[in-house]
Design a protein around this motif. Structure first.
Motif, PDB file in Angstrom:
ATOM      1  N   VAL A 187       0.840  -1.205   0.000  1.00 47.16           N
ATOM      2  CA  VAL A 187       0.000   0.000   0.000  1.00 47.16           C
ATOM      3  C   VAL A 187       0.871   1.249   0.000  1.00 47.16           C
ATOM      4  CG1 VAL A 187      -1.693   1.332   1.310  1.00 47.16           C
ATOM      5  CG2 VAL A 187      -1.942  -1.149   1.125  1.00 47.16           C
ATOM      6  N   ALA A 188       1.933   1.248   0.810  1.00 50.75           N
ATOM      7  CA  ALA A 188       2.840   2.400   0.871  1.00 50.75           C
ATOM      8  C   ALA A 188       3.504   2.650  -0.477  1.00 50.75           C
ATOM      9  CB  ALA A 188       3.888   2.172   1.952  1.00 50.75           C
ATOM     10  N   GLU A 189       3.907   1.572  -1.161  1.00 53.68           N
ATOM     11  CA  GLU A 189       4.570   1.719  -2.458  1.00 53.68           C
ATOM     12  C   GLU A 189       3.628   2.268  -3.522  1.00 53.68           C
ATOM     13  OE1 GLU A 189       6.093  -2.083  -3.447  1.00 53.68           O
ATOM     14  OE2 GLU A 189       7.585  -2.118  -1.822  1.00 53.68           O
ATOM     15  N   ARG A 190       2.397   1.788  -3.529  1.00 53.88           N
ATOM     16  CA  ARG A 190       1.468   2.119  -4.615  1.00 53.88           C
ATOM     17  C   ARG A 190       0.650   3.377  -4.360  1.00 53.88           C
ATOM     18  NH1 ARG A 190      -0.942  -4.028  -5.619  1.00 53.88           N
ATOM     19  NH2 ARG A 190       1.093  -5.052  -5.809  1.00 53.88           N
ATOM     20  N   MET A 191       0.592   3.821  -3.100  1.00 51.95           N
ATOM     21  CA  MET A 191      -0.223   4.987  -2.792  1.00 51.95           C
ATOM     22  C   MET A 191       0.314   6.235  -3.488  1.00 51.95           C
ATOM     23  SD  MET A 191      -3.038   5.777  -1.326  1.00 51.95           S
ATOM     24  CE  MET A 191      -3.381   4.370  -0.274  1.00 51.95           C
ATOM     25  N   GLY A 192       1.631   6.309  -3.683  1.00 51.55           N
ATOM     26  CA  GLY A 192       2.214   7.464  -4.370  1.00 51.55           C
ATOM     27  C   GLY A 192       1.784   7.577  -5.815  1.00 51.55           C
ATOM     28  N   GLU A 193       1.346   6.455  -6.421  1.00 52.18           N
ATOM     29  CA  GLU A 193       0.902   6.472  -7.809  1.00 52.18           C
ATOM     30  C   GLU A 193      -0.598   6.676  -7.937  1.00 52.18           C
ATOM     31  OE1 GLU A 193       2.138   2.715  -9.226  1.00 52.18           O
ATOM     32  OE2 GLU A 193       4.270   3.036  -8.781  1.00 52.18           O
ATOM     33  N   ALA A 194      -1.302   6.703  -6.796  1.00 48.87           N
ATOM     34  CA  ALA A 194      -2.755   6.824  -6.816  1.00 48.87           C
ATOM     35  C   ALA A 194      -3.175   8.264  -7.085  1.00 48.87           C
ATOM     36  CB  ALA A 194      -3.326   6.360  -5.481  1.00 48.87           C
ATOM     37  N   ASN A 195      -4.438   8.428  -7.420  1.00 46.13           N
ATOM     38  CA  ASN A 195      -5.002   9.767  -7.599  1.00 46.13           C
ATOM     39  C   ASN A 195      -4.856  10.560  -6.298  1.00 46.13           C
ATOM     40  OD1 ASN A 195      -7.363  11.735  -7.268  1.00 46.13           O
ATOM     41  ND2 ASN A 195      -7.467  11.259  -9.460  1.00 46.13           N
ATOM     42  N   PRO A 196      -4.267  11.764  -6.339  1.00 44.72           N
ATOM     43  CA  PRO A 196      -4.023  12.521  -5.099  1.00 44.72           C
ATOM     44  C   PRO A 196      -5.284  12.790  -4.285  1.00 44.72           C
ATOM     45  CG  PRO A 196      -2.820  13.488  -6.928  1.00 44.72           C
ATOM     46  CD  PRO A 196      -3.723  12.449  -7.514  1.00 44.72           C
ATOM     47  N   ASN A 197      -6.397  13.073  -4.971  1.00 45.48           N
ATOM     48  CA  ASN A 197      -7.639  13.341  -4.235  1.00 45.48           C
ATOM     49  C   ASN A 197      -8.134  12.094  -3.507  1.00 45.48           C
ATOM     50  OD1 ASN A 197      -7.736  16.010  -5.111  1.00 45.48           O
ATOM     51  ND2 ASN A 197      -8.856  15.478  -6.973  1.00 45.48           N
ATOM     52  N   ALA A 198      -8.051  10.939  -4.176  1.00 43.89           N
ATOM     53  CA  ALA A 198      -8.475   9.691  -3.548  1.00 43.89           C
ATOM     54  C   ALA A 198      -7.578   9.359  -2.359  1.00 43.89           C
ATOM     55  CB  ALA A 198      -8.449   8.552  -4.562  1.00 43.89           C
ATOM     56  N   ALA A 199      -6.267   9.532  -2.546  1.00 52.58           N
ATOM     57  CA  ALA A 199      -5.328   9.246  -1.455  1.00 52.58           C
ATOM     58  C   ALA A 199      -5.592  10.151  -0.255  1.00 52.58           C
ATOM     59  CB  ALA A 199      -3.891   9.413  -1.952  1.00 52.58           C
ATOM     60  N   THR A 200      -5.908  11.422  -0.530  1.00 53.02           N
ATOM     61  CA  THR A 200      -6.188  12.365   0.563  1.00 53.02           C
ATOM     62  C   THR A 200      -7.445  11.969   1.315  1.00 53.02           C
ATOM     63  OG1 THR A 200      -5.104  14.181  -0.625  1.00 53.02           O
ATOM     64  CG2 THR A 200      -6.655  14.773   1.125  1.00 53.02           C
ATOM     65  N   MET A 201      -8.504  11.581   0.594  1.00 52.64           N
ATOM     66  CA  MET A 201      -9.744  11.176   1.248  1.00 52.64           C
ATOM     67  C   MET A 201      -9.527   9.940   2.127  1.00 52.64           C
ATOM     68  SD  MET A 201     -12.156  13.280   0.625  1.00 52.64           S
ATOM     69  CE  MET A 201     -13.571  12.311   1.113  1.00 52.64           C
ATOM     70  N   ILE A 202      -8.744   8.979   1.631  1.00 50.78           N
ATOM     71  CA  ILE A 202      -8.463   7.764   2.413  1.00 50.78           C
ATOM     72  C   ILE A 202      -7.661   8.127   3.657  1.00 50.78           C
ATOM     73  CG2 ILE A 202      -7.239   5.556   2.389  1.00 50.78           C
ATOM     74  CD1 ILE A 202      -7.853   5.496  -0.672  1.00 50.78           C
ATOM     75  N   ALA A 203      -6.660   8.991   3.486  1.00 57.11           N
ATOM     76  CA  ALA A 203      -5.846   9.415   4.625  1.00 57.11           C
ATOM     77  C   ALA A 203      -6.691  10.126   5.677  1.00 57.11           C
ATOM     78  CB  ALA A 203      -4.718  10.321   4.142  1.00 57.11           C
ATOM     79  N   VAL A 204      -7.624  10.981   5.245  1.00 64.37           N
ATOM     80  CA  VAL A 204      -8.502  11.686   6.182  1.00 64.37           C
ATOM     81  C   VAL A 204      -9.371  10.690   6.946  1.00 64.37           C
ATOM     82  CG1 VAL A 204     -10.466  13.265   6.347  1.00 64.37           C
ATOM     83  CG2 VAL A 204      -8.503  13.865   4.931  1.00 64.37           C
ATOM     84  N   GLY A 205      -9.854   9.658   6.257  1.00 58.51           N
ATOM     85  CA  GLY A 205     -10.663   8.644   6.919  1.00 58.51           C
ATOM     86  C   GLY A 205      -9.899   7.942   8.030  1.00 58.51           C
ATOM     87  N   PHE A 206      -8.677   7.513   7.731  1.00 61.09           N
ATOM     88  CA  PHE A 206      -7.849   6.875   8.757  1.00 61.09           C
ATOM     89  C   PHE A 206      -7.565   7.847   9.903  1.00 61.09           C
ATOM     90  CE2 PHE A 206      -6.321   3.833   5.352  1.00 61.09           C
ATOM     91  CZ  PHE A 206      -6.839   2.699   5.965  1.00 61.09           C
ATOM     92  N   PHE A 207      -7.293   9.099   9.561  1.00 58.64           N
ATOM     93  CA  PHE A 207      -6.984  10.105  10.585  1.00 58.64           C
ATOM     94  C   PHE A 207      -8.159  10.295  11.541  1.00 58.64           C
ATOM     95  CE2 PHE A 207      -7.314  14.580  11.912  1.00 58.64           C
ATOM     96  CZ  PHE A 207      -6.145  14.693  12.648  1.00 58.64           C
ATOM     97  N   VAL A 208      -9.361  10.415  11.008  1.00 56.01           N
ATOM     98  CA  VAL A 208     -10.542  10.603  11.855  1.00 56.01           C
ATOM     99  C   VAL A 208     -10.754   9.388  12.750  1.00 56.01           C
ATOM    100  CG1 VAL A 208     -13.056  10.846  11.837  1.00 56.01           C
ATOM    101  CG2 VAL A 208     -11.664  12.223  10.285  1.00 56.01           C
TER     102      VAL A 208
END
Length: 460
Positions: A187-208
Motif C-alpha cells: 500500500v505504501a509503495e502504490r499509494m504514491g501512484e494513486a489519484n491525489p484526491n483519492a489518497a487524501t480522502m483515504i488518509a482523512v478517513g484513517f486520521f478521523v
C-alpha cells in the motif's frame, strides 16, 4: 516462533477463561498469569528485534496474502509490550481488590490479543480484524461494575467508537480499491501512484478513525464520560493501553503509507494538537473530581503527540513515540491511584503528577524536553510559547487535584488505607516512572529505533 507465541498465549487463555467465573480468585489469578506469560514472550521478542532487526512470519505456514502476516519491528513491539504491561498492571490491581464480574479476566486477555495482533500485523485488513477484537472486548469492559454511570459510559463509548470503526473499514476498502493491495508495504509503495484526491480522502478517513480512539479535540466528546465513569482498572486499560491504537495508527499509517498527505497537513495537525492541549488543560482545571480531571488531562496530553507528528522529521517523530510511551505510563499510574488511600498512594500520585506536569525527576520531564526540541526544530516561537502554556496548565490542575485529594484532612484519601498489595503495586509503577526520568537512555534509544523503522519504510 516467539512472534506467534506472543499472539497465541493471550488468545488461547482469553477464549478459555471467558467461559469460567472470573470472580473466583483462582480464575482471576490465572488471567494475570496468562497476561504475564504473554508479556514475557513479548520481552523475548523485543530483545530479538532490537538485537537482530525486524522479525516476520506468516501464520500456519500459509503463503503471504492468505495467512495472517505478522511483523515485529521496533515500533510495533514497543507499543505491544507497553500495552501488555499496562494490562498486566491493571488486571493485577483489580484482582487484588476482588474481581466483580465473571468475564473480566477473559475480556482483558482478549483486549491483549487484539492489541498485540494489531501492533504486530503487516497488513491493514488484519489490523482491522484485531482492532475490532480489541474494541469489542473494550466495549464490554467499559460496562464493568454494572452501575448506571458505567452503563451510560459503555453505551456512549460503543456508539461513538463503532462509528470510528466504520470509517476505518471504509478507508481500508478505499485503500484496497486504489492500490489493489492490503499489505502495508505494498500500500505504501502504490499509494504514491494513486489519484491525489483519492489518497487524501483515504488518509482523512484513517486520521478521523484514529483521532476518535485517541479522544483528540474535536473528537473528544465521548472520553470524559467514559473515563470518569469507569472503574479505576478499566480507565487505566482504556487510557494506557487501548488509546495506544490511535497514537500507533497515526505513526504507522501517517508516516508509512500517507507520508505526502502527512507533510501537506502538518500545520493543520499542529493547530489541532495545540487546541487539544489548551482545551484539555483548561477543562481539567475546572474539574473538581479526580477522575474527570484525569479524563480532560488525557485529552490535553495526546495533543502533544499530534503536535510532534505535525512537525515531523526525525526529531518530531522521536518525540511523538517517546511521549506516547510516557503518557501511557502516566495515565496508568494516575488512574490506578485515583480514589485510593494511604501514604504510598499519595507518593505515587505525586510522581505521576510531576510526570504529567513535565517536572524533574519524573519521566514526563524527558518527554517535554523532546517536545520542546521539536518546537525548536520547527523554528516557531509561538509553538514553543503555546507548549509552555500547556505545561503551565498541567502544573496547575495536577497541583489542585493533589491538594484536594491528599492534603486536606476532610478528603476521602484520609481514612482506612487501600490493601497493601495495591499500594505496593502503585508504588512500583511510580518507581518505574521515576527510573525512566532519571535514566532516560533506554526510552530514547527505543524511540530512536522506532523512528528509524518509520523512516526506512517511508524511503522504500
Amino acid at each position: 516462533m516467539t512472534l506467534s507465541i506472543a499472539l497465541l498465549v493471550p488468545w488461547l487463555a482469553g477464549v478459555l477463561l471467558i467461559a469460567f467465573d472470573g470472580r473466583k480468585p483462582v480464575v482471576a489469578w490465572l488471567g494475570v498469569l496468562a497476561l504475564a506469560a504473554g508479556a514475557a514472550a513479548q520481552v523475548v521478542l523485543a530483545v530479538e528485534v532490537f538485537s537482530s532487526g525486524t522479525s516476520r512470519v506468516v501464520t500456519g505456514g500459509w503463503p503471504s496474502g492468505v495467512g495472517i502476516d505478522l511483523r515485529a519491528d521496533a515500533l510495533g513491539v514497543t507499543f505491544a509490550l507497553l500495552s501488555s504491561l499496562v494490562l498486566l498492571a491493571a488486571a493485577t490491581h483489580e484482582t487484588i481488590g476482588r474481581v466483580r464480574s465473571r468475564t473480566f479476566p477473559g475480556l482483558v486477555l482478549l483486549v491483549a490479543t487484539g492489541l498485540t495482533g494489531l501492533f504486530l500485523t503487516a497488513d491493514i485488513f488484519s489490523f482491522y480484524v484485531f482492532f475490532e477484537l480489541a474494541m469489542t472486548a473494550s466495549y464490554a469492559l467499559s460496562a464493568y461494575g454494572g452501575r448506571r454511570r458505567q452503563l451510560r459510559g459503555a453505551v456512549i463509548f460503543t456508539a461513538v467508537n463503532l462509528l470510528g470503526s466504520f470509517i476505518f473499514l471504509l478507508s481500508v476498502a478505499g485503500a484496497y480499491r486504489v492500490t489493489g493491495a492490503l499489505a502495508m508495504d505494498q500500500v505504501a509503495e502504490r499509494m504514491g501512484e494513486a489519484n491525489p484526491n483519492a489518497a487524501t480522502m483515504i488518509a482523512v478517513g484513517f486520521f478521523v478513525a484514529f483521532c476518535v480512539k485517541l479522544g483528540l479535540f474535536p473528537f473528544h466528546f465521548w472520553l470524559p464520560t467514559v473515563y470518569a465513569g469507569s472503574r479505576r482498572a478499566v480507565a487505566a486499560i482504556l487510557s494506557g493501553a487501548v488509546a495506544n491504537i490511535g497514537a500507533y495508527g497515526l505513526l504507522r499509517f501517517g508516516t508509512g503509507m500517507f507520508a505526502e498527505q502527512l507533510r501537506a497537513a502538518g500545520v493543520a495537525l499542529i493547530i489541532l494538537g495545540v487546541a487539544s492541549v489548551l482545551y484539555g488543560g483548561v477543562l481539567a482545571i475546572a474539574r473538581g473530581d479526580v477522575a474527570e480531571m484525569l479524563a480532560y488531562s488525557a485529552i490535553g496530553q495526546v495533543g502533544y503527540v499530534l503536535v510532534a507528528l505535525g512537525v515531523g522529521g526525525p526529531v518530531g517523530l522521536a518525540a511523538a513515540v517517546l511521549y506516547s510511551v510516557i503518557n501511557s505510563m502516566n495515565k496508568t499510574l494516575l488512574f490506578l491511584t485515583a480514589g485510593a488511600r494511604g501514604a504510598l498512594v499519595a507518593a505515587a500520585f505525586a510522581v505521576g503528577a510531576l510526570s504529567v506536569a513535565g517536572l524533574p525527576p519524573a519521566a514526563g520531564f524527558v518527554g517535554k524536553l523532546e517536545l520542546f526540541r521539536t518546537g525548536v526544530s520547527a523554528g516557531s516561537v509561538l509553538l514553543l510559547v503555546l507548549m509552555l502554556f500547556g505545561s503551565a496548565l498541567s502544573v496547575i490542575y495536577m497541583f489542585q487535584v493533589y491538594q484536594r485529594s491528599f492534603w486536606r484532612p476532610d478528603t476521602v484519601a484520609v481514612g482506612r488505607p487501600s490493601p497493601l498489595p495495591q499500594r505496593l503495586l502503585t508504588a512500583l509503577l511510580a518507581v518505574v516512572v521515576l527510573a525512566a526520568g532519571l535514566w532516560p537512555e533506554p526510552l530514547l534509544a527505543v524511540s530512536g529505533h522506532a523512528v528509524d523503522v518509520l523512516l526506512a519504510g517511508r524511503s522504500t
